[in-house]
Every structure is written in structure tokens, then in C-alpha cells.
Design a protein around this motif. Structure first.
Motif, PDB file in Angstrom:
ATOM      1  N   PHE A 246     -88.203-119.029  18.958  1.00 19.35           N
ATOM      2  CA  PHE A 246     -88.928-117.949  18.283  1.00 19.35           C
ATOM      3  C   PHE A 246     -88.754-116.660  19.070  1.00 19.35           C
ATOM      4  O   PHE A 246     -89.336-116.486  20.148  1.00 19.35           O
ATOM      5  CB  PHE A 246     -90.411-118.307  18.160  1.00 19.35           C
ATOM      6  N   ASP A 247     -87.946-115.746  18.538  1.00 15.18           N
ATOM      7  CA  ASP A 247     -87.676-114.472  19.195  1.00 15.18           C
ATOM      8  C   ASP A 247     -87.486-113.397  18.143  1.00 15.18           C
ATOM      9  O   ASP A 247     -87.811-113.592  16.976  1.00 15.18           O
ATOM     10  CB  ASP A 247     -86.456-114.586  20.117  1.00 15.18           C
ATOM     11  N   ASN A 248     -86.967-112.255  18.529  1.00 11.40           N
ATOM     12  CA  ASN A 248     -86.787-111.140  17.584  1.00 11.40           C
ATOM     13  C   ASN A 248     -85.368-111.020  17.060  1.00 11.40           C
ATOM     14  O   ASN A 248     -84.991-109.989  16.499  1.00 11.40           O
ATOM     15  CB  ASN A 248     -87.228-109.821  18.225  1.00 11.40           C
ATOM     16  N   ASN A 249     -84.558-112.074  17.207  1.00  6.80           N
ATOM     17  CA  ASN A 249     -83.180-112.008  16.723  1.00  6.80           C
ATOM     18  C   ASN A 249     -83.093-111.835  15.216  1.00  6.80           C
ATOM     19  O   ASN A 249     -82.105-111.305  14.701  1.00  6.80           O
ATOM     20  CB  ASN A 249     -82.409-113.264  17.140  1.00  6.80           C
ATOM     21  N   TYR A 250     -84.105-112.300  14.504  1.00  8.03           N
ATOM     22  CA  TYR A 250     -84.119-112.129  13.046  1.00  8.03           C
ATOM     23  C   TYR A 250     -83.919-110.666  12.678  1.00  8.03           C
ATOM     24  O   TYR A 250     -83.117-110.341  11.782  1.00  8.03           O
ATOM     25  CB  TYR A 250     -85.452-112.641  12.497  1.00  8.03           C
ATOM     26  N   TYR A 251     -84.607-109.784  13.363  1.00  4.01           N
ATOM     27  CA  TYR A 251     -84.516-108.353  13.057  1.00  4.01           C
ATOM     28  C   TYR A 251     -83.193-107.763  13.527  1.00  4.01           C
ATOM     29  O   TYR A 251     -82.644-106.864  12.877  1.00  4.01           O
ATOM     30  CB  TYR A 251     -85.707-107.613  13.670  1.00  4.01           C
ATOM     31  N   LYS A 252     -82.664-108.265  14.621  1.00  3.44           N
ATOM     32  CA  LYS A 252     -81.332-107.841  15.060  1.00  3.44           C
ATOM     33  C   LYS A 252     -80.293-108.241  14.022  1.00  3.44           C
ATOM     34  O   LYS A 252     -79.364-107.486  13.726  1.00  3.44           O
ATOM     35  CB  LYS A 252     -80.999-108.459  16.416  1.00  3.44           C
ATOM     36  N   ASN A 253     -80.465-109.438  13.461  1.00  3.79           N
ATOM     37  CA  ASN A 253     -79.550-109.899  12.418  1.00  3.79           C
ATOM     38  C   ASN A 253     -79.589-108.978  11.199  1.00  3.79           C
ATOM     39  O   ASN A 253     -78.538-108.665  10.605  1.00  3.79           O
ATOM     40  CB  ASN A 253     -79.907-111.322  11.988  1.00  3.79           C
ATOM     41  N   LEU A 254     -80.792-108.557  10.804  1.00  2.00           N
ATOM     42  CA  LEU A 254     -80.909-107.681   9.639  1.00  2.00           C
ATOM     43  C   LEU A 254     -80.170-106.373   9.867  1.00  2.00           C
ATOM     44  O   LEU A 254     -79.497-105.858   8.958  1.00  2.00           O
ATOM     45  CB  LEU A 254     -82.383-107.412   9.320  1.00  2.00           C
ATOM     46  N   ARG A 255     -80.285-105.821  11.057  1.00  2.00           N
ATOM     47  CA  ARG A 255     -79.613-104.556  11.356  1.00  2.00           C
ATOM     48  C   ARG A 255     -78.086-104.717  11.369  1.00  2.00           C
ATOM     49  O   ARG A 255     -77.349-103.734  11.182  1.00  2.00           O
ATOM     50  CB  ARG A 255     -80.083-103.996  12.692  1.00  2.00           C
ATOM     51  N   SER A 256     -77.627-105.940  11.563  1.00  2.00           N
ATOM     52  CA  SER A 256     -76.188-106.229  11.542  1.00  2.00           C
ATOM     53  C   SER A 256     -75.741-106.771  10.185  1.00  2.00           C
ATOM     54  O   SER A 256     -74.617-107.266  10.058  1.00  2.00           O
ATOM     55  CB  SER A 256     -75.848-107.250  12.632  1.00  2.00           C
ATOM     56  N   LEU A 257     -76.617-106.683   9.190  1.00  3.36           N
ATOM     57  CA  LEU A 257     -76.353-107.173   7.836  1.00  3.36           C
ATOM     58  C   LEU A 257     -76.059-108.665   7.820  1.00  3.36           C
ATOM     59  O   LEU A 257     -75.237-109.161   7.056  1.00  3.36           O
ATOM     60  CB  LEU A 257     -75.192-106.395   7.189  1.00  3.36           C
ATOM     61  N   ARG A 258     -76.806-109.389   8.662  1.00  2.00           N
ATOM     62  CA  ARG A 258     -76.634-110.833   8.771  1.00  2.00           C
ATOM     63  C   ARG A 258     -77.905-111.584   8.377  1.00  2.00           C
ATOM     64  O   ARG A 258     -78.169-112.675   8.843  1.00  2.00           O
ATOM     65  CB  ARG A 258     -76.209-111.202  10.196  1.00  2.00           C
ATOM     66  N   GLY A 259     -78.687-110.995   7.493  1.00  3.89           N
ATOM     67  CA  GLY A 259     -79.830-111.705   6.934  1.00  3.89           C
ATOM     68  C   GLY A 259     -79.337-112.742   5.942  1.00  3.89           C
ATOM     69  O   GLY A 259     -78.510-112.431   5.078  1.00  3.89           O
ATOM     70  N   LEU A 260     -79.829-113.976   6.041  1.00  4.43           N
ATOM     71  CA  LEU A 260     -79.292-115.037   5.200  1.00  4.43           C
ATOM     72  C   LEU A 260     -79.795-114.961   3.766  1.00  4.43           C
ATOM     73  O   LEU A 260     -79.042-115.208   2.828  1.00  4.43           O
ATOM     74  CB  LEU A 260     -79.639-116.402   5.802  1.00  4.43           C
ATOM     75  N   LEU A 261     -81.064-114.633   3.587  1.00  7.34           N
ATOM     76  CA  LEU A 261     -81.632-114.574   2.243  1.00  7.34           C
ATOM     77  C   LEU A 261     -81.627-113.147   1.713  1.00  7.34           C
ATOM     78  O   LEU A 261     -81.732-112.183   2.477  1.00  7.34           O
ATOM     79  CB  LEU A 261     -83.076-115.101   2.249  1.00  7.34           C
ATOM     80  N   HIS A 262     -81.569-113.011   0.409  1.00  7.85           N
ATOM     81  CA  HIS A 262     -81.681-111.692  -0.209  1.00  7.85           C
ATOM     82  C   HIS A 262     -83.001-111.042   0.202  1.00  7.85           C
ATOM     83  O   HIS A 262     -83.033-109.848   0.545  1.00  7.85           O
ATOM     84  CB  HIS A 262     -81.609-111.825  -1.732  1.00  7.85           C
ATOM     85  N   ALA A 278     -86.315-101.916  12.735  1.00 11.21           N
ATOM     86  CA  ALA A 278     -85.621-101.365  13.904  1.00 11.21           C
ATOM     87  C   ALA A 278     -86.480-101.493  15.156  1.00 11.21           C
ATOM     88  O   ALA A 278     -85.995-101.855  16.234  1.00 11.21           O
ATOM     89  CB  ALA A 278     -85.241 -99.909  13.649  1.00 11.21           C
ATOM     90  N   THR A 279     -87.770-101.206  15.015  1.00 13.18           N
ATOM     91  CA  THR A 279     -88.682-101.319  16.158  1.00 13.18           C
ATOM     92  C   THR A 279     -88.726-102.748  16.677  1.00 13.18           C
ATOM     93  O   THR A 279     -88.600-102.993  17.890  1.00 13.18           O
ATOM     94  CB  THR A 279     -90.097-100.876  15.762  1.00 13.18           C
ATOM     95  N   TYR A 280     -88.892-103.713  15.789  1.00 12.30           N
ATOM     96  CA  TYR A 280     -88.972-105.110  16.209  1.00 12.30           C
ATOM     97  C   TYR A 280     -87.658-105.589  16.830  1.00 12.30           C
ATOM     98  O   TYR A 280     -87.673-106.434  17.730  1.00 12.30           O
ATOM     99  CB  TYR A 280     -89.326-106.005  15.029  1.00 12.30           C
ATOM    100  N   SER A 281     -86.544-105.077  16.339  1.00  9.48           N
ATOM    101  CA  SER A 281     -85.251-105.504  16.878  1.00  9.48           C
ATOM    102  C   SER A 281     -85.076-105.067  18.325  1.00  9.48           C
ATOM    103  O   SER A 281     -84.351-105.708  19.091  1.00  9.48           O
ATOM    104  CB  SER A 281     -84.108-104.948  16.022  1.00  9.48           C
ATOM    105  N   MET A 282     -85.748-104.000  18.703  1.00 12.77           N
ATOM    106  CA  MET A 282     -85.627-103.464  20.060  1.00 12.77           C
ATOM    107  C   MET A 282     -86.806-103.830  20.955  1.00 12.77           C
ATOM    108  O   MET A 282     -86.694-103.753  22.185  1.00 12.77           O
ATOM    109  CB  MET A 282     -85.487-101.933  20.001  1.00 12.77           C
ATOM    110  N   ASP A 283     -87.933-104.214  20.364  1.00  8.39           N
ATOM    111  CA  ASP A 283     -89.152-104.436  21.135  1.00  8.39           C
ATOM    112  C   ASP A 283     -89.798-105.769  20.751  1.00  8.39           C
ATOM    113  O   ASP A 283     -90.610-105.830  19.834  1.00  8.39           O
ATOM    114  CB  ASP A 283     -90.129-103.284  20.883  1.00  8.39           C
ATOM    115  N   PRO A 284     -89.445-106.853  21.449  1.00  6.00           N
ATOM    116  CA  PRO A 284     -90.023-108.164  21.108  1.00  6.00           C
ATOM    117  C   PRO A 284     -91.531-108.211  21.293  1.00  6.00           C
ATOM    118  O   PRO A 284     -92.218-108.958  20.593  1.00  6.00           O
ATOM    119  CB  PRO A 284     -89.314-109.127  22.056  1.00  6.00           C
ATOM    120  N   TYR A 285     -92.070-107.417  22.214  1.00  7.02           N
ATOM    121  CA  TYR A 285     -93.511-107.407  22.422  1.00  7.02           C
ATOM    122  C   TYR A 285     -94.230-106.848  21.195  1.00  7.02           C
ATOM    123  O   TYR A 285     -95.275-107.363  20.789  1.00  7.02           O
ATOM    124  CB  TYR A 285     -93.866-106.570  23.656  1.00  7.02           C
TER     125      TYR A 285
END
Length: 319
Positions: A246-262, A278-285
């Protein structure tokens, strides 16, 4: 000035939520303090055992809580089995062959019935198990408010209409969460639950074959396990980078257009959710803090309290 480590900061987050938020209705984090004081270690041990056996189960137990709360409140209704004369929520479109973890809840319930018979509701078990699952996979903690009672019914039609669709657009997602008393901010934070877990090919096939706002290499890699026809139930991780952490990679994926679901990628597609993603992708806290708050908010959706509902002896059956 001394800064806190990750675990220390997460504990501070939980304390702040507990101190700043009044209990909803009759819910309280100390509800079973006298009637079932061992509830916390009993649930924690069972969840730890289940997640150790299968990491994916952590995501399944978290999702079970979400799917329960969004259908007429956090009332354990999703746990009720169908009978020849009754059709509940388990076989609704969003749940059938998808929602898992019922057996883990059964195990927890049986242990709690041995320790304090007839005291702890199935709805509360689901809520605690969701929190403990996130913690087991490295995520934040939060104070679970307790005192929910179990519904005496379930609603197939509500499960088919109230649960957000993986094909929904951003405005629809915002509206569906607002209908439950949750803000757009809550929705974006709760979507981060997709940093763990898996989805079936049939749910994301149209995205990886037909959508343009997707990383080409990512789409191609997903197509290897999800052909254009057939293989509907083939699973793929929602976060290919760290699927069981459980981390913030989900949001990093979205910014890289790698979200799996629509419904994932619409959170970062030139709309109102982009800045928060964008905030969550850079700030896990920031993500962990907002996710914890949103989980408390979600757990407060229309609970049955006081003399409403019942405390089921078997989570699968109405008393």
C-alpha cells in the motif's frame, strides 16, 4: 527540529483524526471496551494470518468494506447469502465473481463468538478488517468507529445501481460519492485503494484496446494477459509496480497514463482531480492522511445503531 518517521507520522495522523472528529451517531472507538475487550487483537491476528497466506486478501477485505458501505450503509448486508426465497447483494453485477473475503469474516466472527458471544456485529468486523488489512500491507492506520449493527435484509437492486462503475466518468464518480455524503476529495483519496488488488480482464479490456489516453507500452503488456476476446476472468494487478504494497504508486501510474481502469485514469485526464492526484503522487504522507480521513468518513455512511438492526450470530444469515 526533529521530524517524525513514517510510522510515527501515521500514528500522529490517527490520533489527530480521533481527537478532531466526534463520533458519528452512537459510534465510538471504545464501543466494545467492556463487552468485548479482546476484539482488536482477535481481528488483527485473523487478518494477519489471511494476508500472510495470500497478499491479495488484504485488498479484498478493504474492498468488501467499500461495497458494504455503499449499499444502504455500513450494515453487513453484503455478507448475507442468497436463499431460495431471497436474493441479496452477493450476486449483484459489481459483486459476483469479484468480491472476496467472506471466509475470513466467518473465521473472525467465530472467534469473537467464542470470546464474547452475541456482542460484535458483522458490520463492525468488516470495518476493522479493512483497516487492519491496509496496515498489514504497509498503509496508514485510523481509529475505527464501532457500534454498527447488522441489517436484517440486503438489496440486490441497490447493489446493482449504487456501486460506482469501473467505466464511469469523473463527474459520475463525484456525484455517486456525494450521494453517500463523501466529497470529491474523499473519492480521489479512496480511489487510492487501487494501489493494491487486481481486476478481471473483462473490466479493463476496452481501456487497453480502445482508449487513447494510455501508455502504449503499458497497454501492450496488459494485452498479453487479456486478449481481445476470451479470458474474461484473467486477473491483472491494478498497480503493476507494487501490487501487494500500500503506497502512492497508484497516483504515479495515473500521471504516466498507466491507470488500469477507465474510472482510474479519469482522475488524471485534464479535469478537476488532476491537482490532487499530482499532490498524492509526490507526497505519500498527504495521501495516507487523506485516505485515513476518507475511510473514517466512509465508515460513517448510514450505520444502524442503538436498537436498529441486530447482531447476527452467523454473518451469512439473518437471525
Amino acid at each position: 527540529m526533529k521530524t517524525c518517521g513514517l510510522i510515527e507520522c501515521l500514528n500522529i495522523i490517527a490520533l489527530v483524526i480521533l481527537c478532531s472528529r466526534a463520533a458519528h451517531g452512537q459510534l465510538s472507538s471504545t464501543f466494545y471496551e467492556d463487552s468485548c475487550p479482546y476484539i482488536w487483537p482477535i481481528v488483527r491476528e485473523a487478518v494477519a494470518q489471511a494476508v500472510e497466506k495470500e497478499k491479495r486478501m488484504g485488498a479484498s477485505l478493504l474492498r468488501l468494506h467499500f461495497h458494504d458501505c455503499f449499499v444502504n450503509g455500513c450494515d453487513g448486508s453484503i455478507l448475507v447469502d442468497d436463499t431460495p426465497t431471497f436474493k441479496g447483494e452477493k450476486n449483484a453485477g459489481p459483486n459476483a465473481n469479484s468480491v472476496r473475503g467472506y471466509e475470513v469474516i466467518d473465521i473472525i466472527k467465530s472467534r469473537l463468538e467464542f470470546a464474547c458471544s452475541g456482542v460484535v456485529s458483522c458490520a463492525d468486523i468488516v470495518a476493522i478488517a479493512a483497516r487492519d488489512s491496509v496496515v498489514e500491507l504497509g498503509g496508514p492506520t485510523w481509529p475505527v468507529q464501532l457500534g454498527r449493527r447488522d441489517s436484517r435484509t440486503a438489496s440486490l437492486s441497490s447493489a446493482n445501481t449504487l456501486l460506482p462503475s469501473p467505466f464511469a466518468n469523473l463527474s459520475t464518480l463525484i456525484s455517486q460519492f456525494q450521494a453517500q455524503g463523501l466529497s470529491a476529495k474523499d473519492m480521489i483519496a479512496l480511489s487510492g485503494a487501487h494501489t493494491i488488488g487486481q481486476a478481471r480482464c473483462t473490466i479493463f479490456r476496452s481501456r487497453i484496446y480502445k482508449e487513447s489516453n494510455i501508455d502504449t507500452a503499458f497497454a501492450t503488456s496488459m494485452q498479453a494477459n487479456c486478449p481481445s476476446s476470451g479470458g474474461d476472468n484473467n486477473p491483472s494487478p491494478l498497480d503493476v509496480a507494487t501490487p501487494t504494497f500500500f503506497d502512492n504508486n497508484y497516483y504515479k501510474n495515473l500521471r504516466s497514463l498507466r491507470g488500469l481502469l477507465h474510472s482510474d485514469q479519469v482522475l488524471f485526464n485534464g479535469g478537476s482531480a488532476d491537482a490532487q492526484v499530482a499532490t498524492y503522487s509526490m507526497d505519500p504522507y498527504a495521501f495516507f492522511s487523506d485516505f485515513a480521513t476518507a475511510m473514517v468518513n466512509m465508515g460513517n455512511i448510514n450505520p444502524l445503531t442503538g436498537t436498529s438492526g441486530e447482531v447476527r450470530k452467523n454473518c451469512r444469515k439473518i437471525n
